[in-house]
Write a protein that holds these residues in place. Structure first.
Motif, mmCIF file in Angstrom:
data_model
loop_
_atom_site.group_PDB
_atom_site.id
_atom_site.type_symbol
_atom_site.label_atom_id
_atom_site.label_comp_id
_atom_site.label_asym_id
_atom_site.label_seq_id
_atom_site.Cartn_x
_atom_site.Cartn_y
_atom_site.Cartn_z
ATOM 1 N N VAL A 112 0.857 -1.185 0.000
ATOM 2 C CA VAL A 112 0.000 0.000 0.000
ATOM 3 C C VAL A 112 0.895 1.237 0.000
ATOM 4 O O VAL A 112 1.689 1.439 0.938
ATOM 5 N N ALA A 113 0.795 2.053 -1.031
ATOM 6 C CA ALA A 113 1.677 3.223 -1.157
ATOM 7 C C ALA A 113 1.285 4.340 -0.205
ATOM 8 O O ALA A 113 2.147 5.116 0.228
ATOM 9 N N ASP A 114 0.002 4.452 0.111
ATOM 10 C CA ASP A 114 -0.449 5.526 0.995
ATOM 11 C C ASP A 114 0.009 5.274 2.426
ATOM 12 O O ASP A 114 0.004 4.142 2.907
ATOM 13 N N PRO A 126 -4.322 17.257 14.983
ATOM 14 C CA PRO A 126 -5.390 16.914 14.035
ATOM 15 C C PRO A 126 -4.814 16.415 12.710
ATOM 16 O O PRO A 126 -3.905 17.039 12.153
ATOM 17 N N PRO A 127 -5.302 15.308 12.190
ATOM 18 C CA PRO A 127 -4.838 14.838 10.882
ATOM 19 C C PRO A 127 -5.456 15.650 9.756
ATOM 20 O O PRO A 127 -6.536 16.238 9.911
ATOM 21 N N TRP A 133 -13.117 11.275 2.535
ATOM 22 C CA TRP A 133 -12.481 10.183 3.282
ATOM 23 C C TRP A 133 -13.440 9.590 4.306
ATOM 24 O O TRP A 133 -13.553 8.369 4.428
ATOM 25 N N TRP A 134 -14.152 10.436 5.025
ATOM 26 C CA TRP A 134 -15.082 9.935 6.050
ATOM 27 C C TRP A 134 -16.229 9.154 5.421
ATOM 28 O O TRP A 134 -16.716 8.182 6.008
ATOM 29 N N ALA A 193 -4.467 7.269 4.219
ATOM 30 C CA ALA A 193 -5.007 8.401 3.479
ATOM 31 C C ALA A 193 -3.900 8.875 2.522
ATOM 32 O O ALA A 193 -2.722 8.654 2.784
ATOM 33 N N PRO A 194 -4.247 9.526 1.407
ATOM 34 C CA PRO A 194 -5.589 10.003 1.046
ATOM 35 C C PRO A 194 -6.543 8.906 0.573
ATOM 36 O O PRO A 194 -7.745 9.089 0.600
ATOM 37 N N ASN A 195 -5.999 7.777 0.113
ATOM 38 C CA ASN A 195 -6.875 6.679 -0.288
ATOM 39 C C ASN A 195 -7.071 5.757 0.910
ATOM 40 O O ASN A 195 -6.102 5.225 1.461
ATOM 41 N N LEU A 196 -8.317 5.592 1.312
ATOM 42 C CA LEU A 196 -8.600 4.783 2.490
ATOM 43 C C LEU A 196 -8.206 3.333 2.277
ATOM 44 O O LEU A 196 -8.623 2.692 1.318
#
Length: 289
Positions: A112-114, A126-127, A133-134, A193-196
Motif C-alpha cells: 500500500v503506497a499511501d 489533528p490529521p 475520506w469519512w 489516506a488520502p486513499n482509504l
C-alpha cells in the motif's frame, strides 16, 4: 505501530525471524525500507520486493503455548471472509514455523503506497484528511457490520469483570444491546489516506455495535478537535444506546491497557468521557486499585 523497537533481545529475535521469512517467501528489503513494530515487538513489518512486485512482509510471534486463535488466524480468515468492497491490502501468501519456545507466522501482503493517517494510535495533532475520506470510512464500517462470522473481538467474560473494576458499572446492564462484526483495532495508525485502506485485521470479530467508531473516538481524545470530528462523522453509530455502550467498552479496555503501562496519557480523558456518558464520575469497584 509503535515508534521505537522493543527490547534489544526481542528486536534481534524478530529481525532474525523476518530475515528467515524473506528467504522463505523469496523477497528482500525494499530500498530505504523502515521497520514497523507492533506492541512489545510481537510483530515486525517492512516493505519488501518479491520476484515480480513490491509487497509488505509482516512477521508475528507468540510463545508456542500461548497462541490465541482469534489473533493468530485473523488475517487469513479476513482474506477468506471479507468482501472486496472493504478497502484493505490483499494477503497473498503466508508461511509458518516454530522452535521449542516461539511460533512464527509471516504474511506477505499487497503493498500500500499511501501512509497511515498517524504513526501512533493515540494522536496529538489533528490529521489532514481529504474530502470524501469519512464517507469511505462510513461505507466500510457498514459492510464490516454485515459480515457473517463466528469470530469474537472482545470476550463478554472480560467485560463482566473489567467494567465494574474500572467504571463501577455492571456489563449485565447492557446485555440486550446488539453486537456486530468489527475491525477491532480501528485507529488512525491502521487507516491510510488520502486513499482509504484499513490495515491489521488480526483481531476482527463480533463486538458491541459501534465499537470501531468508539475506538477511533477514544484514541482521539487528546486532540479534542479530532474527537469532535469523529463524533460528528460517526454520529449515526455513537449517539445510539449501543454506541454509548461501545464507548464504555472501549474505554474499559484502554483503561485496562493504561494500567499495564500502554498509553497511560489517555487515562484521564478516558475517565472524563466515561463520566460524561454515565452522567456521573466513574467509581471503580472496591479493591480495584
Amino acid at each position: 505501530m509503535w515508534p521505537v523497537p522493543p527490547d534489544p533481545g526481542v528486536a534481534l529475535r524478530m529481525r532474525t525471524a523476518h530475515a528467515r521469512a524473506r528467504a522463505a517467501l523469496h523477497s528482500h528489503p525494499a530500498l530505504g525500507s523502515a521497520e514497523a513494530w507492533g506492541w512489545n515487538g510481537r510483530t515486525l513489518g517492512m516493505p519488501v520486493v518479491t520476484l515480480s512486485r513490491p509487497a509488505w512482509l509482516r512477521v508475528a510471534s507468540a510463545p508456542t503455548d500461548q497462541i490465541a486463535d482469534t489473533y493468530w488466524n485473523g488475517a487469513i480468515e479476513a482474506q477468506d471472509s471479507l468482501p472486496p468492497s472493504i478497502p484493505r491490502p490483499q494477503l497473498w501468501r503466508w508461511h509458518d514455523w516454530s522452535d521449542p519456545t516461539w511460533a512464527y507466522r509471516s504474511e506477505l501482503y499487497e503493498y500500500v503506497a499511501d501512509s497511515t493517517v498517524a504513526a501512533p494510535a493515540v494522536i496529538t495533532a489533528p490529521p489532514n484528511l481529504p474530502a470524501g475520506w469519512w464517507r469511505g470510512v462510513r461505507a466500510a464500517l457498514e459492510v464490516i457490520a454485515a459480515i457473517r462470522t463466528t469470530r469474537v473481538t472482545i470476550q463478554p467474560g472480560f467485560l463482566a469483570w473489567a467494567m465494574p473494576h474500572y467504571l463501577g458499572v455492571p456489563a449485565s446492564d447492557y446485555a440486550t444491546l446488539p453486537w456486530t462484526p468489527a475491525h477491532g483495532d480501528f485507529h488512525f495508525a491502521n487507516l491510510c489516506a488520502p486513499n482509504l485502506r484499513i490495515l491489521d485485521w488480526e483481531g476482527w470479530g463480533h463486538a458491541p455495535a459501534g465499537y470501531d467508531a468508539a475506538m477511533l473516538h477514544s484514541y482521539s481524545l487528546l486532540t479534542p478537535e479530532t474527537a469532535d470530528e469523529v463524533e460528528r462523522e460517526m454520529a449515526h453509530l455513537l449517539t445510539t444506546p449501543a454506541g454509548r455502550y461501545s464507548e464504555l467498552v472501549v474505554i474499559t479496555e484502554l483503561l485496562h491497557a493504561a494500567k499495564q503501562g500502554t498509553n497511560p496519557e489517555i487515562a484521564a480523558p478516558l475517565r472524563r468521557r466515561a463520566a460524561s456518558i454515565l452522567g456521573r464520575p466513574t467509581v471503580a469497584a472496591r479493591g480495584s486499585g
